[in-house]
Scaffold this active site. Structure first.
Site, PDB file in Angstrom:
ATOM      1  N   GLU A  71       0.832  -1.200   0.000  1.00 24.62           N
ATOM      2  CA  GLU A  71       0.000   0.000   0.000  1.00 24.62           C
ATOM      3  C   GLU A  71       0.868   1.253   0.000  1.00 24.62           C
ATOM      4  O   GLU A  71       0.628   2.199  -0.762  1.00 24.62           O
ATOM      5  CB  GLU A  71      -0.932   0.014   1.220  1.00 24.62           C
ATOM      6  CG  GLU A  71      -1.950  -1.108   1.257  1.00 24.62           C
ATOM      7  CD  GLU A  71      -1.482  -2.298   2.059  1.00 24.62           C
ATOM      8  OE1 GLU A  71      -2.339  -3.079   2.510  1.00 24.62           O
ATOM      9  OE2 GLU A  71      -0.252  -2.457   2.239  1.00 24.62           O
ATOM     10  N   LYS A  77      -3.188 -10.581   3.317  1.00 27.12           N
ATOM     11  CA  LYS A  77      -2.162 -10.018   2.429  1.00 27.12           C
ATOM     12  C   LYS A  77      -1.747 -11.023   1.362  1.00 27.12           C
ATOM     13  O   LYS A  77      -1.616 -10.690   0.179  1.00 27.12           O
ATOM     14  CB  LYS A  77      -0.932  -9.601   3.247  1.00 27.12           C
ATOM     15  CG  LYS A  77      -1.088  -8.336   4.073  1.00 27.12           C
ATOM     16  CD  LYS A  77       0.227  -8.020   4.751  1.00 27.12           C
ATOM     17  CE  LYS A  77       0.173  -6.749   5.562  1.00 27.12           C
ATOM     18  NZ  LYS A  77       1.476  -6.457   6.216  1.00 27.12           N
TER      19      LYS A  77
END
Length: 513
Positions: free
Chosen positions: A198, A479
């Protein structure tokens, strides 16, 4: 008293209604108040009596709270699943102190980074060409500095403003860049490994935006890094002389007082940041040295354990009566729920009791016009922490008097209620537990004290529940799956790798993107 276990709590007698507790104990309001640094912590409206408190203190002793606290301050590897020390207390120790990790005193290293941060912050604060600092991070690399920047509104530099980008959704970075001038913007990219997807995605977007406006050479002057990976930082184009490091014995949610706080230091100045660190240290020393019966983090932690495991309350509301602390409940969500949201104990066995509570809240008085209905008259009991200050960081005294009157009124109403048998819808049962934390004013030091107070509450509760408060394996699976799914959204789908519902979601997205 024999060793007390968590299982014993559910069978303890329930304390009387708070009305009765106050009526039969005239000294309760004075005796159930604990001071720690500049904080006055009034827990007299907690659902607890002296016999229950004695049991809880015995539970703290039998659970090894003091031993585990001392092991943390000794630099032992109490983060057992990652085999690491837990050293965030070293981040705020004065120069000349000692905190050993694997035989090495790390305090000099901490102050070397602090000194470098201070020199850089002074340079930016005196450079009139920089008016906007954009912190790009996520999790602890965003929540901490973003919360503290807002909280320290009254202490910020009058020229420099800070923005915070965390969400990978493009609307976050787009909205911030739309409000930036390339020539006057400094980007702080906060990622320990410089590999967080991110953060790096947002940083690359910001880099492209800057290059389009000012050229490649501008990256070195408009980007700095908070990281430990010099190679990746250099590949990005950031001068490693403008890289500020931290250590693997600092978890992200405990890192706002490390180099992760660089944007905050630029905003409030190195002197203000040192005061912030000093506030942490005041509570660290209180936690380290105060007897359990007078130890504010221990007492608050025991109340939380009693609520969760004795009374079955599964949430806690944190209600700051200071709009500058609007992001504090969100900060505590990560601190508490990522630390103690565990179902496996230190020995790898499934726990047989509830662990971390659900933390939520909004500032007063906004919350009063939103969810206080449920707190006052709902079927669930929600323990509350109120936070308030004698002085506001503004000149509007009438506003502040009204604000604090509301805090005190809500605390009283929750505890004692009001009977109205004739009109049941206007009946307030009361006996809703709450704690009131007061300080004279919200300053950098007091903010540090508040954060450290809750950090140590989490530590004590994790010790009693027998979980590792310092790992975060629960974030890994999502993730991994996201990294697997990402190329399938634009390339070849792999339906054999997913369940039918997920395949349908991917298919819909591929059709409509």
């Amino acid at each position: 008293m024999n060793d007390i276990t968590l299982d014993d709590l559910a069978s303890l007698p329930r304390p009387d209604h708070l009305r009765e507790l106050f009526a039969t104990d005239p000294g309760r309001a004075e005796r159930y108040v604990t001071a720690a640094g500049d904080l006055r912590i009034d827990w007299s409206k907690a659902s607890i009596d002296d016999p229950t408190l004695d049991v809880l203190l015995a539970l703290a002793e039998s659970s090894g709270v003091e031993a585990r606290r001392d092991a943390m301050f000794a630099g032992d590897h109490i983060n057992v699943t990652e085999d690491r020390a837990v050293g965030h207390a070293a981040l705020r120790m004065p120069a000349g102190s000692s905190f050993e990790v694997d035989g090495e005193n790390v305090v000099p290293d901490v102050h070397e980074v602090l000194d470098a941060m201070g020199a850089f912050a002074d340079r930016i604060r005196s450079d009139e060409s920089i008016t906007h600092v954009v912190n790009i991070g996520i999790g602890g690399s965003d929540l901490g500095p973003a919360m503290a920047y807002r909280a320290m509104r009254a202490f910020r530099h009058d020229r420099i403003r800070c923005s915070f980008v965390s969400n990978i959704g493009g609307d976050d970075i787009a909205s911030v860049l739309a409000d930036c001038d390339p020539a006057s913007t400094l980007f702080v990219v906060a990622s320990k490994t410089f590999g967080t997807i991110e953060t790096l995605t947002n940083a690359r977007t910001a880099r492209t935006w800057l290059i389009d406006a000012l050229g490649e050479a501008a990256v070195a002057d408009h980007f700095v890094a908070v990281s430990t990976n010099a190679e990746r930082v250099a590949e990005f184009g950031i001068d490693t002389g403008n890289m500020f490091g931290f250590w693997d014995w600092v978890g992200g949610r405990y890192s706002v007082d490390s180099a992760i706080g660089l944007s905050l230091m630029i905003a409030i100045g190195p002197v203000g940041f040192r005061e912030f660190l000093g506030g942490f240290h005041v509570i660290d020393e209180h936690f380290r040295t105060a007897p359990l019966r007078e130890n504010a983090p221990v007492l608050m932690a025991l109340l939380g354990v009693w609520y969760a495991n004795g009374l079955g309350h599964d949430t806690k509301a944190v209600l700051p009566y200071a709009n500058d602390l609007a992001r504090f409940p969100a900060y505590l969500q990560q601190l508490d729920m990522e630390s103690n949201g565990k179902s496996v104990d230190l020995d790898g066995h499934r726990v047989t009791h509830d662990t971390g509570p659900i933390i939520w809240g909004e500032p007063g008085t906004n919350g009063q016009h939103a969810f206080y209905q449920l707190i006052h008259q709902g079927t669930r009991i929600i323990p509350c922490d109120f936070i308030g200050f004698a002085k506001g960081n503004h000149s509007y005294q009438e506003h502040h008097d009204l604000l604090m009157a509301n805090l005190f009124a809500q605390s009283e109403a929750l505890a004692f209620g009001r009977s109205n048998d004739a009109e049941p819808h206007r009946n307030f049962e009361g006996d809703r537990p709450n704690t009131v934390i007061l300080a004279e004013r919200l300053t950098p030091s007091v903010l540090g004290q508040l954060i450290a107070l809750y950090e140590h509450v989490v530590h004590v509760q994790g010790t009693i529940w027998g979980v590792d408060s310092y790992d975060q394996w629960g974030v890994e699976l999502g993730k991994e799956l996201a990294n697997q799914i990402t190329p399938e959204l634009t390339g070849e789908a792999k339906p054999d790798d997913h369940d039918s519902a997920t395949n349908a979601l991917i298919s819909w997205y591929r059709t409509h993107r």
